[in-house]
Design a protein around this motif. Structure first.
Motif, PDB file in Angstrom:
ATOM      1  N   ASP A 131       0.844  -1.184   0.000  1.00 23.75           N
ATOM      2  CA  ASP A 131       0.000   0.000   0.000  1.00 23.75           C
ATOM      3  C   ASP A 131       0.885   1.241   0.000  1.00 23.75           C
ATOM      4  O   ASP A 131       2.085   1.181   0.296  1.00 23.75           O
ATOM      5  CB  ASP A 131      -0.903   0.016   1.235  1.00 23.75           C
ATOM      6  N   ILE A 132       0.263   2.389  -0.280  1.00 20.34           N
ATOM      7  CA  ILE A 132       1.006   3.648  -0.342  1.00 20.34           C
ATOM      8  C   ILE A 132       0.613   4.524   0.840  1.00 20.34           C
ATOM      9  O   ILE A 132      -0.574   4.716   1.138  1.00 20.34           O
ATOM     10  CB  ILE A 132       0.718   4.393  -1.653  1.00 20.34           C
ATOM     11  N   TYR A 133       1.616   5.052   1.518  1.00 13.68           N
ATOM     12  CA  TYR A 133       1.433   5.884   2.704  1.00 13.68           C
ATOM     13  C   TYR A 133       2.113   7.227   2.514  1.00 13.68           C
ATOM     14  O   TYR A 133       3.137   7.342   1.821  1.00 13.68           O
ATOM     15  CB  TYR A 133       2.038   5.217   3.941  1.00 13.68           C
ATOM     16  N   VAL A 134       1.558   8.242   3.173  1.00 12.30           N
ATOM     17  CA  VAL A 134       2.183   9.554   3.288  1.00 12.30           C
ATOM     18  C   VAL A 134       2.275   9.893   4.765  1.00 12.30           C
ATOM     19  O   VAL A 134       1.328   9.661   5.530  1.00 12.30           O
ATOM     20  CB  VAL A 134       1.368  10.627   2.533  1.00 12.30           C
ATOM     21  N   GLU A 145      -0.487   8.162   6.969  1.00  6.95           N
ATOM     22  CA  GLU A 145      -1.795   8.151   6.313  1.00  6.95           C
ATOM     23  C   GLU A 145      -1.778   7.171   5.142  1.00  6.95           C
ATOM     24  O   GLU A 145      -0.950   7.297   4.227  1.00  6.95           O
ATOM     25  CB  GLU A 145      -2.147   9.544   5.814  1.00  6.95           C
ATOM     26  N   LEU A 146      -2.666   6.199   5.175  1.00  2.73           N
ATOM     27  CA  LEU A 146      -2.836   5.268   4.062  1.00  2.73           C
ATOM     28  C   LEU A 146      -3.597   5.992   2.952  1.00  2.73           C
ATOM     29  O   LEU A 146      -4.766   6.330   3.108  1.00  2.73           O
ATOM     30  CB  LEU A 146      -3.597   4.025   4.517  1.00  2.73           C
ATOM     31  N   VAL A 147      -2.935   6.246   1.823  1.00  5.85           N
ATOM     32  CA  VAL A 147      -3.571   7.013   0.748  1.00  5.85           C
ATOM     33  C   VAL A 147      -3.998   6.138  -0.422  1.00  5.85           C
ATOM     34  O   VAL A 147      -4.772   6.581  -1.277  1.00  5.85           O
ATOM     35  CB  VAL A 147      -2.637   8.140   0.239  1.00  5.85           C
ATOM     36  N   PHE A 148      -3.508   4.895  -0.463  1.00  3.46           N
ATOM     37  CA  PHE A 148      -3.947   3.994  -1.534  1.00  3.46           C
ATOM     38  C   PHE A 148      -3.697   2.547  -1.123  1.00  3.46           C
ATOM     39  O   PHE A 148      -2.600   2.206  -0.683  1.00  3.46           O
ATOM     40  CB  PHE A 148      -3.205   4.281  -2.838  1.00  3.46           C
ATOM     41  N   GLU A 149      -4.716   1.718  -1.258  1.00  2.72           N
ATOM     42  CA  GLU A 149      -4.579   0.287  -1.003  1.00  2.72           C
ATOM     43  C   GLU A 149      -4.238  -0.424  -2.308  1.00  2.72           C
ATOM     44  O   GLU A 149      -4.995  -0.355  -3.275  1.00  2.72           O
ATOM     45  CB  GLU A 149      -5.874  -0.290  -0.414  1.00  2.72           C
ATOM     46  N   GLY A 150      -3.096  -1.085  -2.313  1.00  2.00           N
ATOM     47  CA  GLY A 150      -2.655  -1.781  -3.508  1.00  2.00           C
ATOM     48  C   GLY A 150      -3.091  -3.231  -3.523  1.00  2.00           C
ATOM     49  O   GLY A 150      -3.611  -3.760  -2.537  1.00  2.00           O
ATOM     50  N   ASP A 151      -2.878  -3.880  -4.675  1.00  4.07           N
ATOM     51  CA  ASP A 151      -3.144  -5.309  -4.773  1.00  4.07           C
ATOM     52  C   ASP A 151      -1.985  -6.035  -5.430  1.00  4.07           C
ATOM     53  O   ASP A 151      -2.131  -7.111  -5.994  1.00  4.07           O
ATOM     54  CB  ASP A 151      -4.442  -5.579  -5.546  1.00  4.07           C
ATOM     55  N   GLY A 152      -0.782  -5.419  -5.363  1.00  3.94           N
ATOM     56  CA  GLY A 152       0.402  -6.030  -5.956  1.00  3.94           C
ATOM     57  C   GLY A 152       1.660  -5.379  -5.427  1.00  3.94           C
ATOM     58  O   GLY A 152       1.691  -4.833  -4.328  1.00  3.94           O
ATOM     59  N   TRP A 153       2.704  -5.392  -6.251  1.00  2.67           N
ATOM     60  CA  TRP A 153       4.032  -4.895  -5.877  1.00  2.67           C
ATOM     61  C   TRP A 153       4.137  -3.434  -6.317  1.00  2.67           C
ATOM     62  O   TRP A 153       4.544  -3.128  -7.430  1.00  2.67           O
ATOM     63  CB  TRP A 153       5.107  -5.755  -6.541  1.00  2.67           C
ATOM     64  N   LEU A 154       3.753  -2.524  -5.431  1.00  5.46           N
ATOM     65  CA  LEU A 154       3.777  -1.094  -5.717  1.00  5.46           C
ATOM     66  C   LEU A 154       5.020  -0.443  -5.121  1.00  5.46           C
ATOM     67  O   LEU A 154       5.488  -0.825  -4.038  1.00  5.46           O
ATOM     68  CB  LEU A 154       2.539  -0.403  -5.143  1.00  5.46           C
ATOM     69  N   SER A 155       5.525   0.566  -5.803  1.00  2.00           N
ATOM     70  CA  SER A 155       6.590   1.404  -5.259  1.00  2.00           C
ATOM     71  C   SER A 155       6.321   2.848  -5.662  1.00  2.00           C
ATOM     72  O   SER A 155       5.579   3.120  -6.607  1.00  2.00           O
ATOM     73  CB  SER A 155       7.966   0.946  -5.757  1.00  2.00           C
ATOM     74  N   LEU A 182      -0.902   9.067  -8.832  1.00  2.00           N
ATOM     75  CA  LEU A 182      -1.852   8.989  -7.722  1.00  2.00           C
ATOM     76  C   LEU A 182      -2.107  10.376  -7.162  1.00  2.00           C
ATOM     77  O   LEU A 182      -1.166  11.086  -6.770  1.00  2.00           O
ATOM     78  CB  LEU A 182      -1.296   8.083  -6.618  1.00  2.00           C
ATOM     79  N   ASP A 183      -3.380  10.766  -7.117  1.00  2.00           N
ATOM     80  CA  ASP A 183      -3.766  12.006  -6.442  1.00  2.00           C
ATOM     81  C   ASP A 183      -3.791  11.737  -4.948  1.00  2.00           C
ATOM     82  O   ASP A 183      -4.588  10.924  -4.462  1.00  2.00           O
ATOM     83  CB  ASP A 183      -5.137  12.459  -6.943  1.00  2.00           C
ATOM     84  N   VAL A 184      -2.933  12.413  -4.208  1.00  2.31           N
ATOM     85  CA  VAL A 184      -2.781  12.126  -2.773  1.00  2.31           C
ATOM     86  C   VAL A 184      -4.040  12.477  -2.006  1.00  2.31           C
ATOM     87  O   VAL A 184      -4.408  11.800  -1.026  1.00  2.31           O
ATOM     88  CB  VAL A 184      -1.562  12.893  -2.212  1.00  2.31           C
ATOM     89  N   THR A 185      -4.749  13.499  -2.428  1.00  2.00           N
ATOM     90  CA  THR A 185      -5.932  13.949  -1.701  1.00  2.00           C
ATOM     91  C   THR A 185      -7.139  13.051  -1.943  1.00  2.00           C
ATOM     92  O   THR A 185      -7.838  12.646  -1.002  1.00  2.00           O
ATOM     93  CB  THR A 185      -6.291  15.393  -2.097  1.00  2.00           C
ATOM     94  N   THR A 186      -7.390  12.703  -3.192  1.00  2.00           N
ATOM     95  CA  THR A 186      -8.588  11.926  -3.528  1.00  2.00           C
ATOM     96  C   THR A 186      -8.358  10.427  -3.560  1.00  2.00           C
ATOM     97  O   THR A 186      -9.306   9.645  -3.492  1.00  2.00           O
ATOM     98  CB  THR A 186      -9.123  12.363  -4.901  1.00  2.00           C
ATOM     99  N   GLY A 187      -7.099  10.015  -3.707  1.00  2.00           N
ATOM    100  CA  GLY A 187      -6.809   8.586  -3.837  1.00  2.00           C
ATOM    101  C   GLY A 187      -7.052   8.043  -5.227  1.00  2.00           C
ATOM    102  O   GLY A 187      -6.932   6.834  -5.462  1.00  2.00           O
ATOM    103  N   GLU A 188      -7.382   8.910  -6.178  1.00  2.42           N
ATOM    104  CA  GLU A 188      -7.611   8.466  -7.551  1.00  2.42           C
ATOM    105  C   GLU A 188      -6.277   8.161  -8.232  1.00  2.42           C
ATOM    106  O   GLU A 188      -5.307   8.908  -8.096  1.00  2.42           O
ATOM    107  CB  GLU A 188      -8.368   9.538  -8.336  1.00  2.42           C
ATOM    108  N   ARG A 189      -6.275   7.067  -8.995  1.00  3.22           N
ATOM    109  CA  ARG A 189      -5.055   6.635  -9.652  1.00  3.22           C
ATOM    110  C   ARG A 189      -5.273   6.607 -11.166  1.00  3.22           C
ATOM    111  O   ARG A 189      -6.237   6.023 -11.652  1.00  3.22           O
ATOM    112  CB  ARG A 189      -4.651   5.237  -9.154  1.00  3.22           C
ATOM    113  N   ARG A 190      -4.356   7.232 -11.893  1.00  6.75           N
ATOM    114  CA  ARG A 190      -4.442   7.289 -13.346  1.00  6.75           C
ATOM    115  C   ARG A 190      -3.372   6.396 -13.949  1.00  6.75           C
ATOM    116  O   ARG A 190      -2.189   6.519 -13.622  1.00  6.75           O
ATOM    117  CB  ARG A 190      -4.264   8.728 -13.827  1.00  6.75           C
ATOM    118  N   HIS A 191      -3.788   5.542 -14.861  1.00  6.29           N
ATOM    119  CA  HIS A 191      -2.875   4.595 -15.510  1.00  6.29           C
ATOM    120  C   HIS A 191      -2.228   5.266 -16.718  1.00  6.29           C
ATOM    121  O   HIS A 191      -2.913   5.700 -17.640  1.00  6.29           O
ATOM    122  CB  HIS A 191      -3.665   3.362 -15.950  1.00  6.29           C
TER     123      HIS A 191
END
Length: 613
Positions: A131-134, A145-155, A182-191
């Protein structure tokens, strides 16, 4: 016989992992003067450095805040690769544990531009995913703060200039990655990198103003190229330079990394040319358009780990070559003038006694030319009297490059030649070459070792009856596979933290690594029969040469059970086998006293079984 013992060679130091401080005049770096890498700082070239950390375990990285005299430092315990992050205040020397989760892996993702926050990836919630934290610089533990929950090998690759976005990479295998914003505020992720098949997207970094992303990719080529993604349109294009409308030179070699200073628009990229690093430096005069400065005045070497100073006029990097240990250099970006800042000790061993290799190529079973580095000792007479250690790199997605090797130089000083092949499956020679050993083609790379031994048989310097094979990690598998598949050509074998049984290895490796490894080796569900057929443990009775097995009790990658299987199986088969396991080590040996014990034992083993009759 050399003048110096293994302890002296293992006391040769290295300085690496440089980070330029916010004032531009202070350098932080890692050096192993105490036996394990610790943080040191330096205020001027060749000045006396000051040690800043005093852990019993290794420090894995250190990076300055962009605004304050403080660093974030990574450290694991006993080689378990579960990094804890610390804040080091250089002013008062205090060190604060920031993460307070010793059972999780924390992978640092960079300071925010104002130095108030930092980002990281961690597998706290689920050991198999990241997961991604700030976290604020003065917060600790659960304050992250947990800003995004991942489902794989994120960096995390770093913060956008506006501090509102993070650049993420998700790895599906060593040769397949995706990049996201990744938008830190909204948690939205753009591919940013939708694709089919396996495509590498590496070394992603924000461009100036956060409007572009620069990275290296083999999206439409066999080798990695420097490219740009326009965030407004999503379009991808290759970076160009004056006189090079199609990209930064030809596609023969990988561009293996890029670093960019956002404010000055200065950019450094590295090209891997037959294992040696060629650096390109320039300034982005338009998005995707680079005007080159003169190339840095550095020796033929392996170089990387670029850290820019605050104004982008200078950058620091690590430089190493076969005949000199790693040191940190500082380069003037515009002129290319380079100055060595650190003076890592060679433990009193004359630098001119270190041996540089010859780059050679030899034919394999299918006519393919296999590159290798071949080093002959000064004692060689050219009359077929020299024993050889074939040293196989790990990975397998790796490459033996002409960097300094303490053990290699020790073996050369003792009269051994060292042969380092980059068998098929190695990186550095294009995507197609790297996939030549995937899954059901695994044993073709072992056949490349046999071909290398045959090439050595015909070399006028080599005693064909005294050729040993040695390797660590995946190189340990290659060692065991060579001994079991071609038993009559080896005089001895040394397996260091090697894979013996692909089935049990995949069952027992860290949860976070299994998916990545199955992409290379084959899956437990679909390829179990193949994995069993190529596992050396199932053919251990074929071994004819004496075998030495070394491992770390805390190894999170290749569990120590792999070593125990080999030793037990070899003894049952009547194979002469020696075992050495370190209780306070992981995937390899980091503590000086353990390295001394391990490699002194390896030298004794080789002397015993490769001695001239």
């Amino acid at each position: 016989m050399g003048m110096f013992d293994i302890e002296r060679y293992l006391n040769v130091r290295s300085a690496h992992g440089a980070s330029v401080g916010p004032d531009g005049d202070r350098l932080a770096f890692l050096m192993d003067t105490t036996g394990v890498p610790q943080v040191w700082t330096l205020d001027a070239p060749s000045a006396w450095p000051e040690q800043r950390t005093f852990f019993d375990d290794r420090v894995t990285f250190a990076t300055w805040s962009p605004e304050r005299p403080e660093l974030i430092v990574g450290r694991d315990r006993g080689g378990n690769e579960k990094e804890t992050l610390y804040r080091l205040d250089v002013g008062d020397g205090s060190i604060t544990d920031l993460t307070r989760h010793p059972d999780a892996k924390h992978r640092f993702g960079g300071w925010s531009p104002d130095g108030d926050r930092f980002a990281f990836a961690a597998n706290r919630r689920d050991t198999a995913v990241f997961d991604i934290y700030v976290q604020a610089r003065d917060a600790i533990g659960t304050d992250a703060e947990l800003v995004f929950e991942g489902d794989g090998w994120l960096s995390v690759n770093g913060w956008a200039p506006d501090s509102d976005r993070l650049l993420l990479t998700e790895s599906h295998s060593s040769f397949d990655q995706d990049v996201y914003v990744l938008d830190v505020t909204t948690g939205e992720r753009r591919h940013l990198t939708p694709h089919e098949g396996t495509v590498r997207h590496r070394s992603a970094t924000w461009g100036p103003d956060g409007e572009n992303v620069y990275l290296v990719t083999d999206h439409d080529t066999d080798t990695l190229c420097l490219s740009r993604i326009d965030l407004a349109t999503g379009d991808r294009s290759r970076v160009t330079a004056a006189g090079d409308a199609d990209g930064l030179a030809d596609d023969e070699w990988n561009v293996d990394g890029v670093a960019l200073d956002q404010d000055s628009r200065r950019l450094v990229y590295s090209r891997n040319v037959d294992g040696y690093t060629e650096l390109g430096v320039g300034e982005l005069v338009a998005p995707g358009r680079l005007d080159h400065f003169p190339a840095p005045d550095l020796p033929a070497s392996v170089a990387g780990g670029v850290s820019f100073g605050p104004d982008g006029d200078r950058f620091a990097l690590t430089v190493t070559r076969s005949d000199d240990t790693a040191n940190v250099y500082v380069v003037d970006a515009r002129s290319g003038d380079a100055e060595r800042w650190t003076r890592a000790s060679t433990a009193g061993i004359p630098r001119d006694s270190f041996v540089a290799p010859e780059l050679v190529r030899y034919p394999s079973f299918d006519g393919r030319e296999i590159p290798a580095f071949f080093s002959l000792p000064d004692s060689d007479t050219g009359h077929g009297e020299t024993p050889v250690v074939v040293d196989v790199h790990g990975g397998p997605e790796s490459q033996r490059r002409p960097s300094f090797g303490r053990v290699k130089q020790y073996l050369l000083s003792r009269g051994y030649a060292v042969f380092e092949p980059n068998v098929r499956g190695s990186t550095g020679y294009g995507k197609a070459y790297t996939h030549l050993d995937d899954v059901d083609k695994r044993m073709d790379s072992v056949a490349d070792l046999k071909a290398g031994a045959e090439w050595l048989h015909d070399h006028p310097a080599v005693d064909p009856d005294r050729i040993a094979v040695m390797g660590g990690s995946y190189g340990g598998f290659m060692t065991l596979a060579a001994l079991t598949t071609y038993p009559d050509i080896w005089a001895a074998g040394v397996d260091v933290v090697g894979i013996a049984n692909f089935v049990t290895f995949l069952e027992n490796t860290g949860d976070w690594r299994r998916e990545l490894r199955e992409a290379e080796y084959g899956s437990l569900d679909a390829d179990r029969e193949l994995l069993e057929s190529i596992s050396p443990i199932n053919h251990i009775e074929n071994v004819e040469a004496p075998l030495f097995v070394l491992h770390g009790e805390n190894d999170p990658r290749v569990p120590v059970s792999e070593a125990r299987q080999v030793v037990e199986g070899a003894r049952e088969a009547g194979v002469p086998v020696r075992e050495l396991v370190f209780e306070d080590e992981g995937h390899g040996f980091t503590k000086l006293e353990n390295r001394i014990e391990a490699y002194a034992a390896i030298a004794e083993f080789l002397d015993t079984h490769l001695a001239a009759e």
